[in-house]
Write a protein that holds these residues in place. Structure first.
Motif, PDB file in Angstrom:
ATOM      1  N   GLU A 102      -2.439   0.610   1.301  1.00  0.00           N
ATOM      2  CA  GLU A 102      -3.755   0.018   1.537  1.00  0.00           C
ATOM      3  C   GLU A 102      -3.827  -1.338   0.836  1.00  0.00           C
ATOM      4  O   GLU A 102      -3.624  -1.439  -0.377  1.00  0.00           O
ATOM      5  N   CYS A 103      -4.131  -2.372   1.609  1.00  0.00           N
ATOM      6  CA  CYS A 103      -4.198  -3.733   1.071  1.00  0.00           C
ATOM      7  C   CYS A 103      -5.384  -4.467   1.692  1.00  0.00           C
ATOM      8  O   CYS A 103      -5.647  -4.347   2.889  1.00  0.00           O
ATOM      9  N   ARG A 104      -6.069  -5.226   0.871  1.00  0.00           N
ATOM     10  CA  ARG A 104      -7.093  -6.153   1.342  1.00  0.00           C
ATOM     11  C   ARG A 104      -7.362  -7.128   0.207  1.00  0.00           C
ATOM     12  O   ARG A 104      -8.007  -6.787  -0.762  1.00  0.00           O
ATOM     13  N   ASP A 105      -6.809  -8.336   0.345  1.00  0.00           N
ATOM     14  CA  ASP A 105      -6.830  -9.303  -0.754  1.00  0.00           C
ATOM     15  C   ASP A 105      -6.280  -8.663  -2.015  1.00  0.00           C
ATOM     16  O   ASP A 105      -6.869  -8.719  -3.084  1.00  0.00           O
ATOM     17  N   GLY A 106      -5.115  -8.042  -1.882  1.00  0.00           N
ATOM     18  CA  GLY A 106      -4.477  -7.363  -2.996  1.00  0.00           C
ATOM     19  C   GLY A 106      -4.107  -5.935  -2.632  1.00  0.00           C
ATOM     20  O   GLY A 106      -4.662  -5.349  -1.697  1.00  0.00           O
ATOM     21  N   ILE A 107      -3.146  -5.379  -3.367  1.00  0.00           N
ATOM     22  CA  ILE A 107      -2.733  -3.995  -3.168  1.00  0.00           C
ATOM     23  C   ILE A 107      -3.709  -3.095  -3.918  1.00  0.00           C
ATOM     24  O   ILE A 107      -3.895  -3.241  -5.124  1.00  0.00           O
ATOM     25  N   HIS A 108      -4.343  -2.170  -3.222  1.00  0.00           N
ATOM     26  CA  HIS A 108      -5.336  -1.306  -3.849  1.00  0.00           C
ATOM     27  C   HIS A 108      -4.652  -0.263  -4.735  1.00  0.00           C
ATOM     28  O   HIS A 108      -3.748   0.448  -4.291  1.00  0.00           O
ATOM     29  N   VAL A 109      -5.099  -0.198  -5.995  1.00  0.00           N
ATOM     30  CA  VAL A 109      -4.560   0.773  -6.947  1.00  0.00           C
ATOM     31  C   VAL A 109      -5.710   1.433  -7.694  1.00  0.00           C
ATOM     32  O   VAL A 109      -6.838   0.919  -7.723  1.00  0.00           O
ATOM     33  N   ASP A 110      -5.410   2.574  -8.319  1.00  0.00           N
ATOM     34  CA  ASP A 110      -6.415   3.215  -9.165  1.00  0.00           C
ATOM     35  C   ASP A 110      -6.218   2.746 -10.606  1.00  0.00           C
ATOM     36  O   ASP A 110      -5.451   1.815 -10.876  1.00  0.00           O
ATOM     37  N   GLY A 111      -6.902   3.383 -11.537  1.00  0.00           N
ATOM     38  CA  GLY A 111      -6.845   2.953 -12.927  1.00  0.00           C
ATOM     39  C   GLY A 111      -5.495   3.112 -13.583  1.00  0.00           C
ATOM     40  O   GLY A 111      -5.257   2.560 -14.668  1.00  0.00           O
ATOM     41  N   ASP A 112      -4.583   3.856 -12.950  1.00  0.00           N
ATOM     42  CA  ASP A 112      -3.240   4.046 -13.494  1.00  0.00           C
ATOM     43  C   ASP A 112      -2.178   3.278 -12.716  1.00  0.00           C
ATOM     44  O   ASP A 112      -0.981   3.493 -12.914  1.00  0.00           O
ATOM     45  N   GLY A 113      -2.615   2.397 -11.805  1.00  0.00           N
ATOM     46  CA  GLY A 113      -1.661   1.607 -11.036  1.00  0.00           C
ATOM     47  C   GLY A 113      -1.100   2.316  -9.822  1.00  0.00           C
ATOM     48  O   GLY A 113      -0.182   1.805  -9.171  1.00  0.00           O
ATOM     49  N   LEU A 114      -1.646   3.483  -9.487  1.00  0.00           N
ATOM     50  CA  LEU A 114      -1.146   4.251  -8.349  1.00  0.00           C
ATOM     51  C   LEU A 114      -1.740   3.706  -7.054  1.00  0.00           C
ATOM     52  O   LEU A 114      -2.952   3.511  -6.944  1.00  0.00           O
ATOM     53  N   THR A 115      -0.883   3.452  -6.074  1.00  0.00           N
ATOM     54  CA  THR A 115      -1.325   2.928  -4.784  1.00  0.00           C
ATOM     55  C   THR A 115      -1.779   4.073  -3.878  1.00  0.00           C
ATOM     56  O   THR A 115      -1.855   5.228  -4.305  1.00  0.00           O
ATOM     57  N   SER A 116      -2.050   3.760  -2.619  1.00  0.00           N
ATOM     58  CA  SER A 116      -2.447   4.795  -1.658  1.00  0.00           C
ATOM     59  C   SER A 116      -1.298   5.741  -1.336  1.00  0.00           C
ATOM     60  O   SER A 116      -1.509   6.801  -0.747  1.00  0.00           O
ATOM     61  N   ASP A 117      -0.076   5.373  -1.711  1.00  0.00           N
ATOM     62  CA  ASP A 117       1.079   6.267  -1.605  1.00  0.00           C
ATOM     63  C   ASP A 117       1.337   6.840  -2.997  1.00  0.00           C
ATOM     64  O   ASP A 117       1.616   6.086  -3.935  1.00  0.00           O
ATOM     65  N   PRO A 118       1.248   8.152  -3.189  1.00  0.00           N
ATOM     66  CA  PRO A 118       1.374   8.737  -4.533  1.00  0.00           C
ATOM     67  C   PRO A 118       2.741   8.551  -5.175  1.00  0.00           C
ATOM     68  O   PRO A 118       2.910   8.908  -6.349  1.00  0.00           O
ATOM     69  N   ALA A 119       3.695   7.984  -4.450  1.00  0.00           N
ATOM     70  CA  ALA A 119       5.020   7.755  -5.024  1.00  0.00           C
ATOM     71  C   ALA A 119       5.234   6.294  -5.410  1.00  0.00           C
ATOM     72  O   ALA A 119       6.313   5.938  -5.885  1.00  0.00           O
ATOM     73  N   ILE A 120       4.216   5.450  -5.209  1.00  0.00           N
ATOM     74  CA  ILE A 120       4.394   4.012  -5.442  1.00  0.00           C
ATOM     75  C   ILE A 120       3.306   3.491  -6.376  1.00  0.00           C
ATOM     76  O   ILE A 120       2.119   3.755  -6.174  1.00  0.00           O
ATOM     77  N   TYR A 121       3.725   2.724  -7.376  1.00  0.00           N
ATOM     78  CA  TYR A 121       2.811   2.075  -8.308  1.00  0.00           C
ATOM     79  C   TYR A 121       2.880   0.558  -8.105  1.00  0.00           C
ATOM     80  O   TYR A 121       3.895   0.026  -7.641  1.00  0.00           O
ATOM     81  N   ALA A 122       1.816  -0.120  -8.471  1.00  0.00           N
ATOM     82  CA  ALA A 122       1.802  -1.586  -8.447  1.00  0.00           C
ATOM     83  C   ALA A 122       0.967  -2.075  -9.622  1.00  0.00           C
ATOM     84  O   ALA A 122      -0.027  -1.449  -9.996  1.00  0.00           O
ATOM     85  N   VAL A 123       1.374  -3.182 -10.225  1.00  0.00           N
ATOM     86  CA  VAL A 123       0.629  -3.762 -11.346  1.00  0.00           C
ATOM     87  C   VAL A 123       0.639  -5.281 -11.208  1.00  0.00           C
ATOM     88  O   VAL A 123       1.446  -5.853 -10.478  1.00  0.00           O
ATOM     89  N   GLY A 124      -0.274  -5.922 -11.921  1.00  0.00           N
ATOM     90  CA  GLY A 124      -0.264  -7.378 -11.998  1.00  0.00           C
ATOM     91  C   GLY A 124      -1.264  -8.062 -11.086  1.00  0.00           C
ATOM     92  O   GLY A 124      -2.166  -7.435 -10.519  1.00  0.00           O
ATOM     93  N   ASP A 125      -1.085  -9.373 -10.936  1.00  0.00           N
ATOM     94  CA  ASP A 125      -2.036 -10.208 -10.209  1.00  0.00           C
ATOM     95  C   ASP A 125      -2.225  -9.781  -8.759  1.00  0.00           C
ATOM     96  O   ASP A 125      -3.256 -10.082  -8.149  1.00  0.00           O
ATOM     97  N   VAL A 126      -1.241  -9.103  -8.193  1.00  0.00           N
ATOM     98  CA  VAL A 126      -1.288  -8.744  -6.775  1.00  0.00           C
ATOM     99  C   VAL A 126      -2.173  -7.529  -6.506  1.00  0.00           C
ATOM    100  O   VAL A 126      -2.475  -7.219  -5.359  1.00  0.00           O
ATOM    101  N   THR A 127      -2.631  -6.844  -7.553  1.00  0.00           N
ATOM    102  CA  THR A 127      -3.373  -5.597  -7.351  1.00  0.00           C
ATOM    103  C   THR A 127      -4.882  -5.819  -7.312  1.00  0.00           C
ATOM    104  O   THR A 127      -5.411  -6.752  -7.898  1.00  0.00           O
TER     105      THR A 127
END
Length: 250
Positions: A95-120
């Motif tokens: 899930e992306c819209r002006d950045g990769i959507h993550v929760d408070g722990d950096g978890l993306t809409s795929d439970p196996a993928i994390y993202a951190v930093g300016d792109v989130t």
């Protein structure tokens, strides 16, 4: 960069598309302080300047703006903002819209993928608003939380966002994230080069800028985390500690 170039004796002009400096991140009072500070140190500003062309034969020689003005230039430094590089994440189905959507722990809409930093893009711990922060402090804090989540450790409470910059020898340090509609209260005298600006949202402390002094910074971070309700009249008095401007619990 403008301050460093001016300190080296360069003739510096900043072409700013907005109507004041740092308009995305701070209030008009702080912008005015730093504009005047830079001006006293040889930096010239042109506001509302939309660049339409950079011209020259073998190198940049002049900049043309939308109003037809021409600004001679030997060196051009372009600071035009950040667009999140989310194409790979989008292609992976995240899930992306002006950045990769993550929760408070950096978890993306795929439970196996994390993202951190300016792109989130994630939900603010202050007011639940969707936000994307472009700063090293946030990137490091997100990385710590993602690592803790992956290893099953307790990451503790999320840190309140904070930022800093030093311009012309004056330190600006910010806690929280300001919104344009926040109530703005100036503590102290900007003319003296040491003051704070607090931002109230629905009566609660949401952010603070400290300029030339860190007196209010640490207590403000704690008050923001606790969504403390602040008395505006007391907060406006620089002789009153920020912690003493908190409304007593009913």
């Amino acid at each position: 960069m403008a301050a460093a170039a001016a300190a080296k004796g360069c003739d510096v002009t900043v072409l700013e598309f907005q109507d004041r400096v740092m308009s995305r991140v701070t209030s008009a009072s702080v912008s005015r302080f730093f504009e005047q500070l830079h001006g006293r140190n040889g930096v010239r500003f042109v506001f509302g300047a939309a660049v339409t062309a950079v011209e020259g034969s073998q190198r940049a020689e002049r900049i043309v703006t939308a109003d037809g003005s021409v600004h001679p230039a030997d060196v051009v430094l372009a600071g035009i903002g950040v667009v999140p590089n989310q194409e790979l994440a989008g292609a992976a189905g995240l899930e992306c819209r002006d950045g990769i959507h993550v929760d408070g722990d950096g978890l993306t809409s795929d439970p196996a993928i994390y993202a951190v930093g300016d792109v989130t893009r994630f939900m603010s711990t202050i007011d639940g608003a969707s936000q994307r922060l472009e700063c090293i402090q946030n990137a490091l804090a997100q990385a710590d939380r993602a690592a803790a989540h992956i290893t099953g450790e307790d990451a503790g409470e999320p840190e309140i966002p904070w930022f800093w910059t030093v311009q012309q020898g004056i330190r600006l340090q910010t806690a929280g994230v300001r919104h344009p509609e926040d109530e703005v209260i100036v503590r102290g005298a900007p003319a003296e080069g040491k003051f704070s600006v607090v931002y109230l949202r629905n009566g609660c402390l949401a952010a603070v800028d400290t300029i030339g002094s860190l007196t209010d910074f640490r207590p403000a971070k704690k008050l923001i985390a606790h969504k403390a309700r602040i008395d505006p009249l007391l907060a406006a008095d620089p002789g009153t500690r920020l912690t003493d401007a908190v409304f007593a619990a009913a």
